[in-house]
Write an enzyme that holds these catalytic residues in place. Structure first.
Site, PDB file in Angstrom:
ATOM      1  N   ASP A  17       8.257  -3.828   6.243  1.00  0.00           N
ATOM      2  CA  ASP A  17       9.182  -4.627   7.041  1.00  0.00           C
ATOM      3  C   ASP A  17      10.601  -4.349   6.565  1.00  0.00           C
ATOM      4  OD1 ASP A  17       9.226  -5.857   4.601  1.00  0.00           O
ATOM      5  OD2 ASP A  17       8.381  -7.751   5.277  1.00  0.00           O
ATOM      6  N   GLU A  61      12.609  -6.078   4.639  1.00  0.00           N
ATOM      7  CA  GLU A  61      12.782  -6.302   3.208  1.00  0.00           C
ATOM      8  C   GLU A  61      12.170  -5.156   2.408  1.00  0.00           C
ATOM      9  OE1 GLU A  61      14.419  -8.866   1.647  1.00  0.00           O
ATOM     10  OE2 GLU A  61      15.100  -9.425   3.638  1.00  0.00           O
ATOM     11  N   ARG A 108       3.165 -11.087   6.663  1.00  0.00           N
ATOM     12  CA  ARG A 108       4.429 -11.402   7.338  1.00  0.00           C
ATOM     13  C   ARG A 108       4.505 -10.590   8.620  1.00  0.00           C
ATOM     14  NH1 ARG A 108       5.126 -11.229   1.951  1.00  0.00           N
ATOM     15  NH2 ARG A 108       5.884 -13.144   0.957  1.00  0.00           N
ATOM     16  N   ASP A 117       6.634  -3.128   1.079  1.00  0.00           N
ATOM     17  CA  ASP A 117       6.071  -3.731   2.283  1.00  0.00           C
ATOM     18  C   ASP A 117       6.629  -3.104   3.565  1.00  0.00           C
ATOM     19  OD1 ASP A 117       4.481  -5.410   0.855  1.00  0.00           O
ATOM     20  OD2 ASP A 117       5.834  -7.120   0.921  1.00  0.00           O
ATOM     21  N   HIS A 120       3.667  -5.178  13.390  1.00  0.00           N
ATOM     22  CA  HIS A 120       2.510  -5.072  12.506  1.00  0.00           C
ATOM     23  C   HIS A 120       1.291  -5.697  13.173  1.00  0.00           C
ATOM     24  CE1 HIS A 120       5.737  -4.159   9.850  1.00  0.00           C
ATOM     25  NE2 HIS A 120       6.136  -5.411   9.730  1.00  0.00           N
ATOM     26  N   TYR A 133      -1.424  -7.473   5.904  1.00  0.00           N
ATOM     27  CA  TYR A 133      -0.068  -7.931   5.607  1.00  0.00           C
ATOM     28  C   TYR A 133       0.212  -9.275   6.271  1.00  0.00           C
ATOM     29  CZ  TYR A 133       4.950  -7.611   4.759  1.00  0.00           C
ATOM     30  OH  TYR A 133       6.230  -7.848   4.340  1.00  0.00           O
ATOM     31  N   GLU A 144       5.710  -3.493  -4.984  1.00  0.00           N
ATOM     32  CA  GLU A 144       6.453  -4.680  -5.403  1.00  0.00           C
ATOM     33  C   GLU A 144       5.840  -5.430  -6.580  1.00  0.00           C
ATOM     34  OE1 GLU A 144       7.292  -4.607  -0.885  1.00  0.00           O
ATOM     35  OE2 GLU A 144       5.649  -4.090  -2.212  1.00  0.00           O
TER      36      GLU A 144
END
Length: 1058
Positions: A339, A341, A569, A337, A614, A567, A264
């Protein structure tokens, strides 16, 4: 004009139809197509070529290389519309390719595409795409002549057709279906069945285009002359059931060929590039490469929830870089990432690259995930590639569509029913409802009086030289146990106090016990935000910004870059076994064997809707002590890292042991009993980490026990039956307090407890509420503005399901089920949309007067409570009644007489547009008191001090009919007598232009606001700290204020308003 060779059609087919004729005529209209390029079966006269411009059709599709229409298996479809770029085999425009390929495969897939010319942001154009459905035509084995019956009808109603007609399906799998034009501005490019392995190639995109939109419909400009000024829209049918590409499951490390990895951010790309070497090229995507178009009907429930995707112009640049890097590459690795998203970003990138024709058959795709940016973690992830998790993408699409449908259907209703109220969203509305409901509790709270009694004792016979004074509070009186409201008046308190003063006391009992306190759990996103707010005074958004920087990586003193934390989130509490082993080893080395837990603790989430996918947030290397990073990180980042480091270490340590002592003091018959208690730390356990010098920035508030130890020593020195001397008594009056307003930390905690939203959404939700002026945050306390309370009341009244906490939490559960593959995402959206649409339809018919009455009833005390005797009689006409009204100009709200327009009295104005848009007060004849003349200026003009509906202001000169005198607000002042002539003249000098902004050359202005001074640049306003004098503000300082997070944009129409 045109002669067709007889062998063009099948001998069994009837004569050429009007549709077939028009199909051929379209090929002559565009000058880019010369007659030799036409099919060999068609002869064109010179007259026809010269007269081709007479035809109104502006764009067309032509089928090249057709050898046999009766047995059509392979077609190269080229869209000729002025660009001269071909259309690929799947109906997609390819920005980076100029040719289309055709390949054979047994498995086929169907892709729809429509090209629409016109303004991309024009709502009417976008609506025509939705409303005008396309009629499919079968060009199968019966040939073109099968559609003769509908030829004339199709041409006559070409621009207004709305009713769908099911396509005639051919029995052959290799047939090609082409849809006719719907309007002059709509061209159906085709519904084509192609082989699974056919390459996606297409049209080049101008680098100066502002954006491109990907959907089941393709939109482009109506003529070549306007193309450079408009947006080109390019799209594909979203079909997650088809294979996304040629994925590989083979390990990608050690490298076996050139690989392109996409992450990203630039920072993450630089760090990973150093780990992997030259055989890997790591490129950033800068987040999402496309998103839902910010306009109406970007999600279409009537079209099976198809979506319109918009690609920002900057994203095209990044996609071109990825496309260029894939030249000669063997693998494309998507490492976004771990997740929803991140999975969606990977899916979007694949979709866009496929449209560009960049993913040829020799490129293998791979999805890899890692939870920390370290060399070992990256290389381990490359050894276990996988495919795109379609369920996660489905969950992303469902959430995105759901949020869009709520926002883009409720927001227009808000604009019409509640002017200046800009938007409402799913999680945003629930959070606002929590804040407003708490405010309602505070408004309705009735305080109750109660009294407490405390007494100070010491020993009659001092056994030691030190002071043995201690405090005790009353627990029993007249042999009855007291509760909070046992003493409710001062008279009762004084009577009890006199009886205590006349009694003799001794120690009647003493109890000792040990209390064990467990270490805190490791951080997840929400608890990190809460602790950072409570201990470091960081906002949720600022915490996430700092944490993102720590996660992506920093350059250490050794010159090596590495991510410092995992990570950020996450809502999972578990920690990997390797990390636990390293933490326990550090504890033994640093604190001793007895400080490490006997067995590694296991932590589990106890709140609603925990995914726990996670790891918890922890340092990537626990041996990087906070003190070692003092010269590497800035002060705020170091504080946050210290908080994370100490919490991670403490979660693997032994429990703290506290020794607690409780002492009861009573009179002779024990009818009066007072109690004192204290504790001290016997074994610090996990608390040792918070007193460590390397973790001073993250020290726990409970770790300081010096005062507790002193009190404990006093009580510990006493024994049962020791006689005590009463030093003094004190009766204290109290009143119950309303529930406290939410802070950012407590609101995040409440949202988490209720299962509303996800940890990654809390910071953005709070930011939106502040940006919309629905709430204000002062001294870390969130207070709702009246605008926010109106929105919440409106939604609760007309959209009760949206603001219902259980509904929002249950929706998160359903989205988790979609992620797990147990719920179909379109079924979920269909069920919700049916209910939600009924709310919208019902609310759209509500008259604004009904909204006014509802709000007037709900906020009656707030609106009319400040009037004398709470009277609502109009003081101007004496006949009317004061009511709550929405301004007819849609700029605000006011309390006025219901006899308007006969009586124009206005008692109070509320939320008059954007409060900061114009700080110059405008006088109202019904509100202004007698003006005060402060003196004269150098031109002998009067300087007046006035009190208007927006507060106190100064005015230069008398009011005139032909001009408006200069006026300026007086900040901070409520008393008319406190302003001097010199202060007024100084204020009248504003606004002052400090200079031009270096980015756009627009002026940067210092002006007076209602609560102080503010900096204005265009539509951006930044407040000036009250501690700073206006004379100290320079252009450089103003630019710093404009770059802060607390700036806001005012005076602009909402982005998505029609």
């Amino acid at each position: 004009m045109i002669q067709f060779q007889r062998n063009f059609f099948s001998t069994a087919a009837p004569s050429p139809s009007l549709r077939n004729l028009m199909f051929q005529l379209r090929s002559f209209h565009n000058p880019l197509i010369s007659p030799p390029q036409l099919p060999p079966h068609v002869n064109v006269t010179n007259f026809a070529v010269h007269r081709r411009n007479r035809f109104p059709i502006r764009s067309f599709s032509v089928i090249n290389n057709v050898t046999n229409f009766t047995n059509l298996k392979s077609v190269n479809v080229t869209s000729v519309n002025g660009f001269g770029s071909p259309f690929n085999g799947v109906g997609r425009i390819s920005p980076f390719s100029s040719t289309a390929t055709e390949k054979k495969n047994k498995r086929k897939k169907t892709v729809k595409a429509v090209a629409v010319r016109g303004k991309d942001k024009d709502v009417k154009s976008s609506e025509s795409v939705v409303k005008d459905d396309v009629k499919n035509v079968d060009l199968g084995k019966t040939g073109l002549s099968e559609e003769i019956k509908s030829d004339e009808k199709d041409l006559k109603v070409n621009a207004v057709k709305k009713k769908k007609k099911k396509p005639v399906r051919s029995k052959k799998k290799d047939d090609v279906k082409i849809s006719p034009a719907v309007t002059d501005s709509v061209e159906v490019v085709g519904e084509v069945e192609v082989s699974k392995k056919s390459a996606s190639k297409g049209k080049k995109t101008n680098s100066k285009e502002s954006s491109s939109i990907s959907t089941s419909k393709e939109t482009q400009d109506s003529s070549a002359s306007t193309r450079s000024k408009k947006k080109e829209v390019n799209s594909c049918q979203v079909d997650l059931e088809k294979p996304l590409g040629n994925f590989t499951g083979k390990p990608l490390y050690p490298p076996v060929g050139k690989s392109v990895m996409v992450v990203e951010s630039v920072t993450k790309a630089k760090v990973i590039q150093r780990y992997l070497g030259d055989m890997y090229e790591v490129l950033p995507s800068y987040g999402h490469v496309r998103d839902l178009a910010s306009r109406s009907e970007s999600v279409r429930p009537d079209d099976d929830f198809s979506m319109v995707w918009e690609v920002p112009s900057s994203a095209w640049t990044h996609l071109k870089s990825i496309n260029a890097a894939l030249s000669g590459a063997n693998n494309l690795i998507l490492a976004s990432d771990p997740d929803r998203e991140g999975e969606a970003i990977a899916w979007h990138i694949i979709e866009m690259l496929q449209q560009q024709g960049a993913l040829h058959n020799n490129i293998f795709l791979a999805r890899v995930v890692f939870h920390e940016i370290t060399e070992q973690s990256i290389k381990t992830a490359l050894q276990a590639p996988r495919e795109i998790n379609v369920n996660l993408v489905h969950a992303y699409l469902a959430r995105r569509a759901l949020d869009y449908l709520i926002g883009f259907n409720i927001s227009p209703l808000l604009w019409r029913k509640l002017p200046s109220c800009q938007s409402a969203g799913r999680v945003q509305s629930a959070a606002l409802s929590l804040i407003c409901d708490r405010e309602l509790e505070i408004d309705q709270f009735k305080p109750k009086e109660y009294w407490t009694m405390e007494a100070m004792f010491n020993m009659k016979e001092q056994r030691l030289t030190k002071d043995l004074t201690f405090l005790a509070h009353l627990t029993h009186f007249n042999s009855n146990k007291l509760n909070q409201f046992s003493i409710i008046s001062g008279e009762e308190a004084r009577d009890i106090e006199s009886k205590i003063n006349s009694a003799d006391f001794r120690v009647i009992s003493m109890k000792r016990n040990k209390v064990r306190r467990k270490p805190p759990t490791p951080y997840i996103t929400s608890t990190l935000q809460q602790d950072a707010a409570n201990k470091l005074n960081f906002s949720a958004s600022h915490t996430m910004k700092l944490a993102q920087k720590l996660y992506e990586g920093v350059e250490l003193t050794s010159g090596i870059s590495a991510g410092l934390i995992t990570y950020i989130r996450t809502d999972g509490l578990h920690i990997s076994d390797d990390a636990v082993a390293n933490i326990r080893s550090l504890i033994i080395e640093r604190y001793g064997q007895n400080f490490v837990a006997q067995s590694p603790p296991k932590y589990f989430k106890k709140v609603k809707n925990a995914q726990e996918a996670h790891e918890a947030i922890r340092p990537t290397d626990i041996r990087k002590l906070p003190s070692m990073l003092a010269g590497v990180l800035d002060e705020e980042s170091l504080k946050l890292y210290t908080l994370i480091w100490s919490r991670t270490v403490s979660c693997q340590m032994e429990q703290a042991v506290l020794e607690k002592i409780q002492l009861d003091v009573g009179n002779a018959d024990q009818s009066i009993v007072l109690r004192s208690a204290s504790s001290r730390v016997e074994f610090p356990g996990y608390r040792a980490v918070f007193t460590d010098i390397v973790t001073e920035a993250g020290r726990d508030r409970d770790s300081d026990g010096s005062n507790h130890d002193l009190a404990f020593e006093v009580l510990n020195s006493l024994k049962t039956d020791d006689l005590l001397h009463l030093v003094q008594t004190e009766a204290s009056q109290h009143h119950t307090q309303p529930p406290p307003r939410y802070s950012e930390a407590s609101l995040v905690k409440k949202l988490e407890e209720l299962g509303i939203g996800r940890p990654s959404t809390y910071a953005s939700t709070l930011k939106v509420l502040k940006d919309r002026n629905y709430v204000t945050v002062k001294s870390r306390v969130i207070s709702p503005e009246f605008r926010g309370r109106m929105v919440s009341a409106f939604l609760s009244h007309h959209f009760s399901e949206v603001t219902d906490y259980n509904f929002t939490a249950d929706m998160e559960t359903e989205l988790d089920n979609v992620s797990a593959g147990t719920t179909k995402w379109k079924g979920l959206l269909g069920d919700y949309w049916t209910r939600f649409k009924s709310y919208c339809d019902r609310t759209s018919g509500v008259h604004i007067h009904q909204v006014e009455k509802m709000l007037e009833k709900k906020f009656e005390d707030y609106l009319f409570g400040s009037f004398p005797n709470k009277s609502r009689s109009c003081p101007s006409c004496t006949e009317g009644t004061l009511i709550f009204k929405v301004s007819r100009f849609g700029s605000g709200y006011f309390i006025g007489c219901d006899q308007h327009p006969r009586c124009k009295y206005i008692a109070k104005r509320l939320l008059s547009g954007d409060e900061e848009e114009d700080d110059t007060p405008q006088p109202n004849s019904t509100m202004i008191e007698e003006p005060k003349v402060l003196g004269l200026n150098s031109s002998n003009e009067k300087v007046l001090l006035k009190n208007g509906p927006y507060g106190i202001y100064v005015q230069l000169g008398e009011d005139g009919k032909e001009y408006t005198p200069k006026r300026t607000s007086v900040p901070y002042v409520k008393d008319l007598d406190s302003t001097t002539l010199e202060e007024a003249l100084a204020l009248l000098q504003y606004p002052v232009t400090l200079g031009k902004h270096p980015d756009d050359g627009k002026p940067v202005i210092l002006k007076v606001a209602k609560l102080g001074y503010s900096i204005r640049h265009g539509k951006t306003i930044a407040p000036v700290p009250k501690s700073m004098k206006p004379s100290e503000i320079t252009l450089e300082k103003a630019l710093e204020f404009l770059s802060d997070d607390n700036v806001k944009t005012v005076g602009a129409k909402p982005k998505n308003a029609k």
